[in-house]
Write an enzyme that holds these catalytic residues in place. Structure first.
Site, mmCIF file in Angstrom:
data_model
loop_
_atom_site.group_PDB
_atom_site.id
_atom_site.type_symbol
_atom_site.label_atom_id
_atom_site.label_comp_id
_atom_site.label_asym_id
_atom_site.label_seq_id
_atom_site.Cartn_x
_atom_site.Cartn_y
_atom_site.Cartn_z
ATOM 1 N N TYR A 54 0.808 -1.215 0.000
ATOM 2 C CA TYR A 54 0.000 0.000 0.000
ATOM 3 C C TYR A 54 0.849 1.276 0.000
ATOM 4 C CZ TYR A 54 -4.116 -2.862 1.140
ATOM 5 O OH TYR A 54 -5.138 -3.789 1.123
ATOM 6 N N LYS A 84 3.474 -15.061 2.075
ATOM 7 C CA LYS A 84 3.594 -15.870 0.865
ATOM 8 C C LYS A 84 5.083 -16.020 0.540
ATOM 9 C CE LYS A 84 0.992 -17.192 -1.900
ATOM 10 N NZ LYS A 84 0.520 -18.593 -2.139
ATOM 11 N N ASP A 107 -2.701 -17.915 1.748
ATOM 12 C CA ASP A 107 -3.853 -18.541 1.107
ATOM 13 C C ASP A 107 -4.360 -19.720 1.926
ATOM 14 O OD1 ASP A 107 -1.465 -19.836 0.518
ATOM 15 O OD2 ASP A 107 -1.957 -20.249 -1.568
ATOM 16 N N ASP A 130 -5.410 -7.024 5.622
ATOM 17 C CA ASP A 130 -6.636 -6.382 5.182
ATOM 18 C C ASP A 130 -7.652 -7.438 4.748
ATOM 19 O OD1 ASP A 130 -8.525 -4.600 4.283
ATOM 20 O OD2 ASP A 130 -7.220 -3.587 2.853
ATOM 21 N N ASP A 174 -10.929 -9.141 7.222
ATOM 22 C CA ASP A 174 -12.291 -8.911 6.741
ATOM 23 C C ASP A 174 -13.031 -10.234 6.562
ATOM 24 O OD1 ASP A 174 -11.983 -6.206 6.780
ATOM 25 O OD2 ASP A 174 -12.422 -5.891 4.658
#
Length: 350
Positions: free
Chosen positions: A136, A187, A220, A244, A248
Site C-alpha cells: 500500500y 507468501k 492462502d 486487510d 475482513d
C-alpha cells in the site's frame, strides 16, 4: 484531562460516531471529545481529505476514533486526494504500525454466522496487521503507457527488517497475555518480501520470544483454515495486504461486519487510531440503519489501549454483551433497531 478526537468522515460514519459521543458522555464525562472534518466531507469543504491542522490535532490527542471514509461521489477525484488517501496519510503521520483487529463471536450471535455454530461459538482471534508499509505504501507504483498502446499498472511490496520486527513484537507480546500462540502468515513461497518476513519473524522469535508457540502459514492456506476451523487460531500476524483481506474474511465469521472494531497503535505513549472495520456503506447512509456496535467497541478499545481506562472499557464491553444477550439487533443482525435505538440499549446497560 484526556482528549479523544472524533473524525466522523463519510457515509454512515457520522451516524455511528454520534452513538460513540453519547456513550462517552455517559461513561467518561471527564473525557474531552473534539471533532474535525475528514475524508470526502473534508475534500468537498477544503479540497483535501486531511487538513494539516487536523493531522496535527490527531497527533496531539490521546486517541483518535474515526467513522468511515469514501463513497462513489469521490471516485473521480485525483487518487492522492480521495478519502482513502487521507486515511493512509493519517496512519502514516501517526506512525500507527500495528493494526489490532479482533474477530470474536459474542455468544448471542453464534447462530448469525455464515458458518456452523459449533465452528464459531467462543471464537476469539486477534489479527495483528502491519499498517504503514508493504504494497500500500511501497515505491515505485503507478500506471504507465506502453509503446504498443497498452497500459501497465504496478505496485511494490517492500518491507525492512525493523518494520517486520516491531509488528512482530506486538504480536508476541499480545500472545503472552492470551494462549501464547502466534501464526505468521505470508507468501514466502512466491514473494521475496514474504521470504524476508518469514526469516525475520523466525529470528525474532528465537531471540526474544522462545516461550511463545510460533507457526508459519501461507496466507492462502490461512484463508482456507479460517473457514474450515477458525478456532485453531489465537494471534495472527501478517502484512498490510494480507491482513486487510484475512481480517475482513474473519469478521464475517462473527455474524456481521458491523460488529467488529479495530485499533491501530504505534510506540508507547503515542496516540492510537481506532475505527470500525466496516466501510462507509453509502447505500444505507442517513437512514439510521447502521449498526453502531463496531464503532462503540472501537471506543472500548481506545479506552483500553490509549486512554488507560480499563474499568470503563470492561463496563462498556459488558453493556454491549448484555444488549445482545437481551435480543437487541440492528438490521444486519436480523433485527429492526435503528442506529440510535441500538445505542440507547447499550446506554441502558451501563
Amino acid at each position: 484531562m484526556s482528549t479523544l478526537l472524533l473524525l466522523p468522515g463519510d457515509g454512515i460514519g457520522p451516524e455511528v460516531c454520534a452513538e460513540v459521543r453519547r456513550v462517552a458522555a455517559a461513561l467518561t464525562p471527564d473525557l474531552k471529545v473534539e471533532e474535525a472534518p475528514y475524508g470526502g466531507m473534508s475534500y468537498d469543504a477544503h479540497g483535501t481529505p486531511l487538513l494539516d491542522e487536523v493531522r496535527d490535532q490527531a497527533i496531539a490527542s490521546d486517541a483518535v476514533l474515526m467513522g468511515a471514509v469514501g463513497g462513489p461521489q469521490w471516485a473521480s477525484a485525483p487518487r492522492h486526494l480521495r478519502p482513502e488517501a487521507g486515511l493512509l496519510n493519517l496512519r502514516k503521520a501517526m506512525d500507527v504500525y500495528a493494526n489490532l483487529r479482533p474477530a470474536y463471536c459474542f455468544e448471542a450471535l453464534a447462530s448469525a454466522s455464515s458458518l456452523k455454530t459449533e465452528l464459531v461459538a467462543g471464537l476469539d482471534i486477534m489479527f495483528v496487521r502491519e499498517l504503514v508499509g508493504g504494497v500500500y505504501f511501497g515505491q515505485p507504483r503507478g500506471i504507465e503507457d506502453l509503446p504498443d498502446g497498452q497500459k501497465k499498472g504496478f505496485d511494490t511490496a517492500v518491507y525492512t527488517t525493523s518494520e517486520i520486527e516491531r509488528v512482530g513484537r506486538v504480536a508476541f507480546e499480545l500472545a503472552r497475555g492470551r494462549t501464547n500462540k502466534v501464526h505468521s502468515a505470508e507468501k514466502s513461497n512466491v514473494m521475496e518480501s514474504g521470504l524476508l518476513w518469514k526469516q525475520v519473524i523466525t529470528e525474532l522469535h528465537a531471540r526474544e520470544y522462545p516461550d511463545v508457540q510460533l507457526e508459519h502459514i501461507l496466507a492462502d492456506n490461512c484463508a482456507m483454515q479460517l473457514v474450515r476451523a477458525p478456532k485453531q487460531f489465537d494471534v495472527i500476524v501478517t502484512d498490510n495486504l494480507f491482513g486487510d483481506i484475512l481480517s475482513d474474511a474473519a469478521a464475517m465469521l462473527t455474524g456481521s461486519l458491523g460488529m467488529l472494531p479495530s485499533a491501530a497503535i504505534g510506540d508507547p505513549n503515542k496516540p492510537g487510531l481506532y475505527e470500525p472495520i466496516h466501510g462507509s456503506a453509502p447505500d444505507i447512509a442517513g437512514k439510521g440503519l447502521a449498526n453502531p456496535l463496531a464503532a462503540i467497541l472501537s471506543f472500548e478499545m481506545a479506552l483500553r489501549w490509549s486512554l488507560k481506562q480499563v474499568e470503563a472499557a470492561d463496563a462498556l464491553l459488558a453493556a454491549v454483551k448484555a444488549a445482545l444477550d437481551g435480543g437487541a439487533r440492528t438490521r444486519d443482525l436480523g433485527g429492526a433497531l435503528t442506529t440510535a435505538e441500538m445505542g440507547s440499549v447499550v446506554l441502558s446497560h451501563l
